[in-house]
Design an enzyme around this catalytic site. Structure first.
Site, short mmCIF file in Angstrom:
data_model
loop_
_atom_site.label_atom_id
_atom_site.label_comp_id
_atom_site.label_asym_id
_atom_site.label_seq_id
_atom_site.Cartn_x
_atom_site.Cartn_y
_atom_site.Cartn_z
N SER A 134 40.98 29.63 63.23
CA SER A 134 40.39 29.11 64.45
C SER A 134 40.88 27.69 64.65
CB SER A 134 38.86 29.13 64.32
OG SER A 134 38.29 28.17 65.20
N GLU A 153 41.57 43.33 66.62
CA GLU A 153 40.95 43.16 67.93
C GLU A 153 41.96 43.36 69.06
OE1 GLU A 153 38.37 39.50 68.01
OE2 GLU A 153 38.92 39.52 65.90
N HIS A 165 25.21 56.05 64.12
CA HIS A 165 24.52 54.98 64.87
C HIS A 165 24.71 53.62 64.19
CE1 HIS A 165 22.39 58.33 66.88
NE2 HIS A 165 22.36 58.85 65.67
N LYS A 187 37.47 29.75 59.37
CA LYS A 187 37.60 31.10 59.89
C LYS A 187 38.83 31.86 59.41
CE LYS A 187 35.46 32.41 63.41
NZ LYS A 187 34.54 33.51 63.50
#
Ligand code: ARG
Length: 468
Positions: A286, A299, A165, A292
């Site tokens: 970024s 992803e 979880h 960043k």
């Protein structure tokens, strides 16, 4: 627009029956050359085997067969050298090759299609292609598994929290986690090799659906093309694409695995976790936020899993309503299947690149073992070893955890022995050693467990498996 109109000189193989041709846009709509041009060398290979067989069987003159064979070899060379280009105005790759052959050899070229149809031709081409493309995927899988196993060996002792979880659950090792990933990939490898073995029969000679009255030697063409034998039933040969489903399924499952690994990596790369630092060259920045370092590769692999799931659904839907045998719908099979195989190959290679250049922050991982009471299950098992029924042991450990929280303590071992004994007299001084993360992991040395020597055994089993 390429493929928008039948090029001058490109044969339309069915022009004898229909005097009126489709309008250019309609012709382009039903053309498949943009996708099946990938099968050009398989188409030539299949045509060569077919022509040689036609000669041997006396269906066409021997010298014509020899001329066809030689010219097909030259066409392959010309395509390789670039002196001949695939005509994107052709209807499909089969029409293109037969067209070139006929333009070069005249009537001899017009003999090559005896006893075959584009239906068995395309089924043969596709299987031939898969017989060398699927091993590419298997190679990528093997390399990825190997890289993961090397890492697992390096980090067989590196403690980290295991999660359920996404809540800290029990201490494990990074090696154990990486072997978990690997085990799935090894089954994926099995799925691809199984599918490959099942598609290893040759549809050539099945014709449009019902074979041919000409004395074809299907054994000979199957053998010449490196198949284990000819397909059993001519209708099945041209109608079914279950091999494409199996491969698209294997690709979708592999991508689902990669997607989950990448999800772990994205979480681990966050400032909150910081278990992993991706190489700068395997990260992106970024355009607006100067600070960043984003895990875009992970992803994107996760995102591309969606395409392969879609391709599988596309193929299942494509097939489910088709009357036997061939239907033009089947032409749609290749785009989805090629895309799935390309995607899984690229993503495996990108995943490896990203993983092998990343560094794992062992201090952060070990630090995360404190504070979540990951030792609570081991405390319960400690009491079970001393004779307490598990349900009671679970209750005792839960009460101890509540005591800790009430006193702002972060670990069961922050309690004194006297305090622990208030919950159970079975607690002794050895509890403090038993609940250290290293001891908890070491104790779980049963089959499949995270204990370092057991993880090394699992690595050995997987290594032996992929070297088979
Ligand atoms: N391009 C077709 C395909 O991929 C080849 C077979 C065409 N057969 C036909 N009867 N129109 O399925």
């Amino acid at each position: 627009m390429p493929g928008s109109t039948p090029s001058k000189g490109t044969a339309i193989l069915w022009s004898g029956r229909l005097e009126e041709k489709p309008a250019p846009q309609a012709f382009a709509f039903q053309s498949s050359i943009m996708v099946d041009k990938r099968l050009v060398f398989e188409d030539i290979q299949g045509s060569r085997a077919h022509a040689v067989m036609l000669g041997k069987q006396g269906i066409i003159p021997q010298d014509t067969a020899a001329a066809l064979d030689a010219e097909l070899a030259r066409i392959a060379q010309d395509l390789e050298s670039g002196s001949l280009l695939v005509d994107l105005g052709a209807e499909d790759i089969h029409s293109f090759i037969e067209g070139v052959l006929t333009s070069r050899l005249g009537d001899a070229g017009r003999m090559v299609h005896a006893g075959r149809s584009r239906n068995d031709q395309v089924a043969t081409d596709l299987r031939l292609y898969l017989k060398h493309r699927v091993p590419d995927v298997c190679g990528e899988l093997r390399e990825t598994i190997q890289a993961l196993l090397d890492h697992a060996e390096t980090y067989a002792d590196a403690l980290m929290p295991g999660y359920t979880h996404l809540q800290r659950a029990q201490p494990i090792t990074l090696g154990h986690h990486l072997v978990a990933w690997c085990t799935g990939l090894v089954r994926d490898l099995g799925r691809f090799t199984d599918a490959l073995a099942r598609l290893d029969t040759c549809p050539l000679g099945a014709g449009a659906l019902a074979g041919s009255g000409l004395p074809l030697d299907r054994e000979a063409t199957a053998q010449a093309l490196g198949f284990s034998g000819p397909t059993l039933n001519s209708m099945d040969s041209v109608a079914d694409r279950d091999f494409a489903l199996e491969l698209a399924g294997a690709a979708a499952i592999t991508m689902t695995h990669l997607s989950r690994f990448c999800e772990d990596i994205v979480i681990w790369a966050s400032e909150e976790f910081k278990f992993i630092t991706l190489a700068e060259s395997w990260s992106t920045g970024s355009s607006i936020m100067p600070q960043k370092q984003n895990p875009d590769f992970a992803e994107l692999i996760r995102g591309k899993a969606g395409r392969t799931a879609g391709n599988l659904v596309c193929l299942l839907t494509l097939l489910k309503g088709l009357p036997y045998a061939y239907d033009k719908d089947l032409q749609e099979d290749k785009e989805a299947l090629f895309d799935s195989l390309d995607t899984v190959c690229t993503c495996l290679s990108m995943f490896r690149g990203m993983l092998c250049t990343a560094s794992f922050n062992q201090e952060r991982m070990e630090g995360a073992l404190i504070g979540g009471f990951l030792e609570a299950t081991d405390a319960a098992e400690y009491l079970v070893r001393k004779g307490l029924p598990f349900r009671s042991a679970h209750e005792v450990a839960a009460l101890v955890v509540r005591d800790c929280i009430a006193h702002g303590q972060r670990s069961i071992t922050d309690r004194t022995l006297e305090e622990l004994k208030k919950r159970s007299l079975l607690f002794e001084a050895d509890i403090y050693h038993a609940l250290s993360p290293g001891a908890c992991v070491k104790a779980r040395n049963g089959a499949g467990g995270p204990a370092p020597e057991e993880v090394r055994r699992q690595i050995g089993v997987l290594r032996a498996h992929i070297h088979r």
